[in-house]
Design an enzyme around this catalytic site. Structure first.
Site, short mmCIF file in Angstrom:
data_model
loop_
_atom_site.label_atom_id
_atom_site.label_comp_id
_atom_site.label_asym_id
_atom_site.label_seq_id
_atom_site.Cartn_x
_atom_site.Cartn_y
_atom_site.Cartn_z
N HIS A 1 -36.61 31.15 14.12
CA HIS A 1 -35.61 30.56 13.19
C HIS A 1 -34.35 30.25 13.99
CE1 HIS A 1 -33.66 30.31 9.04
NE2 HIS A 1 -32.70 30.02 9.91
N HIS B 1 -35.45 29.81 2.58
CA HIS B 1 -34.15 30.46 2.45
C HIS B 1 -34.14 31.10 1.07
CE1 HIS B 1 -29.75 30.87 3.35
NE2 HIS B 1 -29.79 31.15 2.06
N ASP C 1 -31.74 33.05 13.60
CA ASP C 1 -30.81 32.32 12.73
C ASP C 1 -29.50 32.06 13.45
OD1 ASP C 1 -29.97 30.92 10.51
OD2 ASP C 1 -29.29 32.70 9.43
N ALA D 1 -20.61 29.21 6.94
CA ALA D 1 -21.51 30.36 7.13
C ALA D 1 -22.35 30.17 8.37
CB ALA D 1 -22.42 30.49 5.91
N LYS E 1 -39.35 23.57 5.19
CA LYS E 1 -38.31 24.53 4.85
C LYS E 1 -37.78 24.29 3.45
CE LYS E 1 -35.17 27.68 5.56
NZ LYS E 1 -34.20 28.01 6.59
N LEU F 1 -25.05 33.42 5.86
CA LEU F 1 -25.84 33.51 4.63
C LEU F 1 -27.31 33.69 4.98
CD1 LEU F 1 -24.03 30.76 2.55
CD2 LEU F 1 -24.09 33.22 2.06
N HIS G 1 -34.75 35.27 7.52
CA HIS G 1 -33.57 36.15 7.61
C HIS G 1 -33.45 37.07 6.40
CE1 HIS G 1 -32.13 32.75 5.28
NE2 HIS G 1 -31.90 32.00 6.33
N HIS H 1 -21.21 26.99 14.92
CA HIS H 1 -20.20 26.20 14.22
C HIS H 1 -18.97 26.13 15.12
CE1 HIS H 1 -22.04 26.05 10.16
NE2 HIS H 1 -22.56 27.23 10.48
N ASN I 1 -31.76 21.49 8.96
CA ASN I 1 -30.57 21.20 8.13
C ASN I 1 -29.49 20.45 8.90
OD1 ASN I 1 -30.10 23.58 9.62
ND2 ASN I 1 -28.64 24.36 8.12
N HIS J 1 -31.02 27.32 14.68
CA HIS J 1 -30.25 26.09 14.42
C HIS J 1 -29.71 25.57 15.75
CE1 HIS J 1 -30.31 26.79 10.08
NE2 HIS J 1 -30.23 28.07 10.42
N LEU J 2 -30.10 24.36 16.09
CA LEU J 2 -29.64 23.77 17.36
C LEU J 2 -28.61 22.68 17.16
CD1 LEU J 2 -32.79 23.27 19.63
CD2 LEU J 2 -30.90 24.88 19.95
N ARG J 3 -28.47 22.19 15.91
CA ARG J 3 -27.62 21.00 15.66
C ARG J 3 -28.15 19.82 16.48
NH1 ARG J 3 -26.60 24.37 11.67
NH2 ARG J 3 -24.93 25.85 12.05
C1 NCD Z 1 -27.06 28.42 8.69
C2 NCD Z 1 -26.41 27.18 9.32
O1 NCD Z 1 -25.22 27.26 9.69
O2 NCD Z 1 -27.07 26.17 9.47
N1 NCD Z 1 -26.03 29.33 8.27
C3 NCD Z 1 -26.17 30.66 8.05
O3 NCD Z 1 -25.20 31.27 7.58
N2 NCD Z 1 -27.27 31.31 8.33
C4 NCD Z 1 -27.94 28.01 7.56
C5 NCD Z 1 -28.86 29.11 7.08
O4 NCD Z 1 -29.83 29.45 7.74
O5 NCD Z 1 -28.62 29.65 5.99
ZN ZN Z 2 -30.83 29.59 9.30
#
Ligand code: NCD
Ligand code: ZN
Length: 352
Positions: free
Chosen positions: A15, A141, A255, A271, A104, A227, A182, A259, A43, A17-19
């Protein structure tokens, strides 16, 4: 005293997030130097809805990796983002790609970039049926925001309230493979344990290491806000027990969610905790607190691959118990991000 080390099969992050763009290029190496594979969350803005979007996104990630010979082993695996408009054809096409492991489910507005998420999960039954039939896993999620009477649910109860929805999905689609992402509560851990081998859960390093007090230690701590939000100490203990239990339903998913600093240190902060810079060392720290380092390899390198029906990685990584101080920031596109433990020590490191 000799330094403690532990060598494990190369792990995977199920899990992440790479953007995208320069931001992705800034963070990618932290994961790719250590992990064999990662399941990349969809996302983005706009979300990665279709197989072609996911494969194009994957291509951009692979192009970024080309300039990093030390990451040659890394294989990004993809997800598509379910919306109210996802069709059965979308599912059939995604399931046919070996690069796409899951669809997802974000309940609409549950988290960062989830505005296009699903507004009525009850209407997804034909999609879930197609996923079951075509062997595409469902990544969830698991938080419910609004109760049946239209009232907002307390933020600390949103995951446990999702259990009723999850139970319904499982009853209607017993053959569907589900990864509850998560997990953060004892109640959800117990539900997953009872649900049987088609249902699994990822656990983050930060939920293993921190409880909700970390959000307010001496003042408000935006870099501990994610989150699902951090929960009580008894929940953290239940997560740690599940992660170190040897139960193959629980495996590693960081996760890690980068940011830019300014979007977290502000009146309405985003988050997400960034942990990719120290992911495996943070898990080692957590496992070591309960004397369970011998269980780390199953959790980090075996159970996730087994759940996704993929071969386990070849090759190994070695962790050394040697503390280091996390930088205050890392570059993030044109900005910087503040990593978990910024300016503080992490007790383990990955050997070169
Ligand atoms: C994640 C994100 O920033 O993309 N944020 C987080 O708080 N975990 C999204 C997610 O997995 O809920
Ligand atoms: Zn996530």
């Amino acid at each position: 005293m000799t330094q403690r080390t532990i060598t494990l099969r190369r792990p995977d992050d199920w899990h992440l997030h790479l953007r995208d763009g320069e931001e992705m290029r800034s963070v990618l190496r932290h994961t790719a130097q250590v992990f064999g594979r990662a399941l990349i969350m969809p996302n983005l803005k706009p979300p990665v809805r279709q197989t072609c979007d996911a494969l194009n996104y994957r291509r951009r990630i692979c192009q970024a990796l080309d300039s990093s010979p030390e990451c040659g082993h890394f294989n990004p695996l993809m997800t598509i983002y379910l919306t109210d408009d996802t069709s059965i054809t979308d599912i059939v096409i995604a399931a046919a790609s070996e690069r796409i492991l899951a669809a997802k489910l974000y309940p609409a507005n549950a988290t960062t970039n989830s505005a296009a998420g699903v507004t009525d999960i009850g209407k997804l039954d034909p999609v879930f049926e197609a996923m079951t039939k075509n062997g595409l896993a469902l990544s969830i999620h698991g938080e419910t925001l609004i109760n049946a009477r239209g009232k907002e649910i307390d933020i600390f109860d949103r995951e446990s309230r999702f259990i009723e929805t999850l139970d319904l999905i499982i009853r209607k689609h017993p053959g569907l493979r589900i990864a509850v992402e998560h997990v953060t509560t004892r109640k959800m851990v117990e539900f997953v344990q009872a649900a049987g081998p088609n249902v699994a859960a990822t656990i983050t390093a930060h939920h293993l290491l921190y409880n909700r007090n970390a959000l307010f230690t001496g003042g408000i701590r935006p870099h501990h806000y994610c989150l699902p939000v951090l929960k009580r100490e008894e929940d953290r203990q239940a997560l740690l027990a599940a992660a170190t239990s040897g139960n193959p339903q629980f495996f590693l998913g960081t996760d890690s969610a980068p940011h830019a600093r300014g979007t977290k240190e502000t009146a309405c902060g985003c988050a997400g905790c960034y942990t990719a810079h120290a992911a495996l060392p943070l898990y080692a720290e957590a496992f070591d607190t309960v004397g369970a380092l011998n269980r780390l390899e199953d959790f980090a390198s075996h159970f996730g691959a087994d759940f996704y029906q993929l071969p386990r990685n070849t090759g190994t990584v070695t962790l050394i118990q040697k503390s280091w101080t996390v930088p205050l920031t890392y570059p993030f596109g044109n900005n910087v991000l503040v990593p978990l433990r910024a300016g503080e020590e992490v007790l383990w490191q990955v050997a070169d």
